[in-house]
Motif scaffolding. Sequence first.
Motif, short mmCIF file in Angstrom:
data_model
loop_
_atom_site.label_atom_id
_atom_site.label_comp_id
_atom_site.label_asym_id
_atom_site.label_seq_id
_atom_site.Cartn_x
_atom_site.Cartn_y
_atom_site.Cartn_z
N ASP A 188 51.76 46.68 27.22
CA ASP A 188 51.02 47.69 28.41
C ASP A 188 49.41 46.69 28.90
OD1 ASP A 188 52.94 48.29 28.77
OD2 ASP A 188 52.86 50.32 27.42
N ILE A 189 48.17 47.08 26.98
CA ILE A 189 47.46 46.86 28.35
C ILE A 189 47.16 45.44 29.11
CG2 ILE A 189 45.18 45.93 27.39
CD1 ILE A 189 46.27 47.80 24.81
N ILE A 190 47.37 44.72 28.52
CA ILE A 190 47.49 43.20 29.10
C ILE A 190 48.22 43.16 30.35
CG2 ILE A 190 48.75 40.45 29.24
CD1 ILE A 190 48.75 40.69 26.32
N MET A 191 49.78 44.03 30.70
CA MET A 191 49.95 43.85 32.37
C MET A 191 49.15 45.00 32.72
SD MET A 191 54.20 45.33 31.26
CE MET A 191 54.66 45.63 32.38
N MET A 192 48.43 46.46 32.17
CA MET A 192 47.42 46.42 33.44
C MET A 192 46.36 45.90 34.03
SD MET A 192 46.87 50.50 31.39
CE MET A 192 45.94 50.82 32.60
N THR A 193 45.54 44.52 33.04
CA THR A 193 45.25 43.30 33.09
C THR A 193 45.38 42.77 34.25
OG1 THR A 193 43.43 44.25 30.99
CG2 THR A 193 43.46 42.01 32.48
N LEU A 194 46.84 41.89 33.94
CA LEU A 194 47.01 41.22 35.09
C LEU A 194 46.48 42.05 36.27
CD1 LEU A 194 49.05 38.78 33.12
CD2 LEU A 194 47.17 38.50 33.33
N GLU A 195 47.63 43.42 36.47
CA GLU A 195 47.98 44.33 37.96
C GLU A 195 46.27 43.97 38.31
OE1 GLU A 195 49.67 48.52 39.19
OE2 GLU A 195 49.30 48.18 37.08
N THR A 196 45.34 44.44 37.55
CA THR A 196 44.24 45.25 38.33
C THR A 196 43.79 44.01 39.01
OG1 THR A 196 43.73 46.84 36.17
CG2 THR A 196 41.71 45.71 37.65
N ARG A 197 43.99 42.57 38.25
CA ARG A 197 43.81 40.93 39.59
C ARG A 197 44.48 40.92 40.58
NH1 ARG A 197 38.91 40.75 36.12
NH2 ARG A 197 38.58 40.43 34.37
N LEU A 198 45.74 41.42 40.24
CA LEU A 198 46.09 41.17 41.32
C LEU A 198 45.94 42.31 42.92
CD1 LEU A 198 50.24 40.75 40.40
CD2 LEU A 198 48.67 39.23 41.24
N HIS A 199 45.68 43.38 42.10
CA HIS A 199 44.99 44.50 43.59
C HIS A 199 43.71 43.78 43.42
CE1 HIS A 199 48.80 47.05 42.37
NE2 HIS A 199 48.18 47.50 41.59
N ALA A 200 43.23 43.51 43.29
CA ALA A 200 41.96 42.87 43.92
C ALA A 200 42.36 41.48 44.75
CB ALA A 200 41.07 42.84 42.53
N ILE A 201 43.21 41.58 44.58
CA ILE A 201 43.49 39.54 45.44
C ILE A 201 43.76 40.68 46.71
CG2 ILE A 201 44.95 38.05 45.70
CD1 ILE A 201 44.05 37.33 42.24
N GLY A 202 45.30 41.87 46.57
CA GLY A 202 45.61 42.04 47.72
C GLY A 202 44.44 42.47 48.13
N ALA A 203 43.44 43.56 48.05
CA ALA A 203 41.80 43.74 48.55
C ALA A 203 41.63 43.68 49.49
CB ALA A 203 41.87 44.55 47.64
N ALA A 204 41.13 42.01 48.56
CA ALA A 204 40.20 40.96 48.90
C ALA A 204 40.94 41.09 50.64
CB ALA A 204 39.89 39.66 48.44
N GLN A 205 42.42 40.02 50.35
CA GLN A 205 43.36 40.19 51.47
C GLN A 205 43.15 40.90 53.06
OE1 GLN A 205 47.77 38.83 50.63
NE2 GLN A 205 47.91 38.75 52.71
N GLY A 206 43.41 41.89 52.45
CA GLY A 206 43.46 43.37 53.56
C GLY A 206 42.36 43.55 53.94
N GLY A 207 40.45 42.53 53.48
CA GLY A 207 39.49 43.12 54.01
C GLY A 207 39.26 42.17 55.15
N CYS A 208 40.33 40.99 54.55
CA CYS A 208 40.31 39.73 56.11
C CYS A 208 40.96 39.87 56.63
CB CYS A 208 40.91 38.54 55.03
SG CYS A 208 39.79 37.97 53.19
N GLU A 209 42.57 40.87 56.79
CA GLU A 209 43.23 40.87 57.47
C GLU A 209 42.34 41.89 58.43
OE1 GLU A 209 47.84 39.71 55.61
OE2 GLU A 209 46.49 42.23 55.36
N ARG A 210 42.04 42.69 57.75
CA ARG A 210 41.31 43.23 59.02
C ARG A 210 39.97 43.64 59.71
NH1 ARG A 210 38.42 46.32 55.46
NH2 ARG A 210 36.30 45.01 55.17
N ILE A 211 39.25 42.11 59.03
CA ILE A 211 38.47 41.50 60.37
C ILE A 211 38.75 40.80 61.42
CG2 ILE A 211 37.27 39.53 60.12
CD1 ILE A 211 35.99 40.61 57.49
N VAL A 212 40.38 39.52 60.76
CA VAL A 212 40.97 39.30 61.71
C VAL A 212 41.81 40.50 62.94
CG1 VAL A 212 43.28 37.82 62.55
CG2 VAL A 212 41.84 37.66 60.59
#
Length: 303
Positions: free
Chosen positions: A178-202
């Motif tokens: 579960d800990i490893i899954m949460m770690t990887l999930e956190t990374r993916l959420h951060a990547i998705g947040a960066a994408q959302g910020g870029c889409e907001r600018i566009v």
Amino acid sequence: MIVKQPNRILMLFTLRGSVLPVILPKVSLIMAISAALAIVLHAHPGAYPEFSSVPFTLFGLALSIFLGFRNNACYDRWWEGRKLWGALVIEMRALARDVTAFLPTDHPGRTHILHQCIAYAYLLKARLRDETGLDEAGHYLSVEEHAALLAVHNRPEAILRSIMEKIADWGRHGLLSDIIMMTLETRLHAIGAAQGGCERIVSANTPFAYTLLLHRTAWIFCLLLPFGFVSTLGFATPLLTGVLAYTFFGLDALSDELEQPFGLHQNDLPLNAIVRGIEIDLLETLGVDALPAPLAPIKGVLT
């Protein structure tokens, strides 16, 4: 993006990265009007009354302040885009470290996930530029994944969703804690947040009414300039009005260019080079020896 500046003397004459080619017709028109007024006034003294330069000074000062505000707002968008892509690079490297550390060496998911991350970077760049990106990303996708993405609107999000589904499946089968899954999930959420910020600018430009007001005001000011200075400066009027028109039209054009930082202008962000850097980092993490070469500036411009 301009990465190599010429020396101070050559900088006065360089056109690389300059907005001069864009605004040259406007500046030329203002100078031509100034020259025509100077010729008319020289041939017919008193053809039109002399105006004081004080109102033009106050008008120009106010206009420069508001143009500066808009320029700062557009530069903030450019800088935020660079920070978002910087964060994306950091999270991609962290995800690659986590995947290679947590998954066994012989686990097929190590290579598959990192290949999908490379494809994600190419697809995100393409999405921000309103391109497909499947030709570049296709090298790191299976035939089935490539075909599935053809009917998807948000292809980078589909890649993240696919990675998350694989991680969840491994967790359900007891291959990840579960800990490893949460770690990887956190990374993916951060990547998705960066994408959302870029889409907001566009998707969200600066307010059109504000941009239109400054654009019109710059034209009105520059068109009135010759009438305010021709009786005083005579044939030197085109020189002064040309410099002022270059300044005001240049600030207006530069703001338009910086407002959307993910395009292909010379002053836009070098997304091709950033994505290539992500590709190199992730392949190196997998132990690949034949790495692609980093993109080098061409005539001082990094794309």
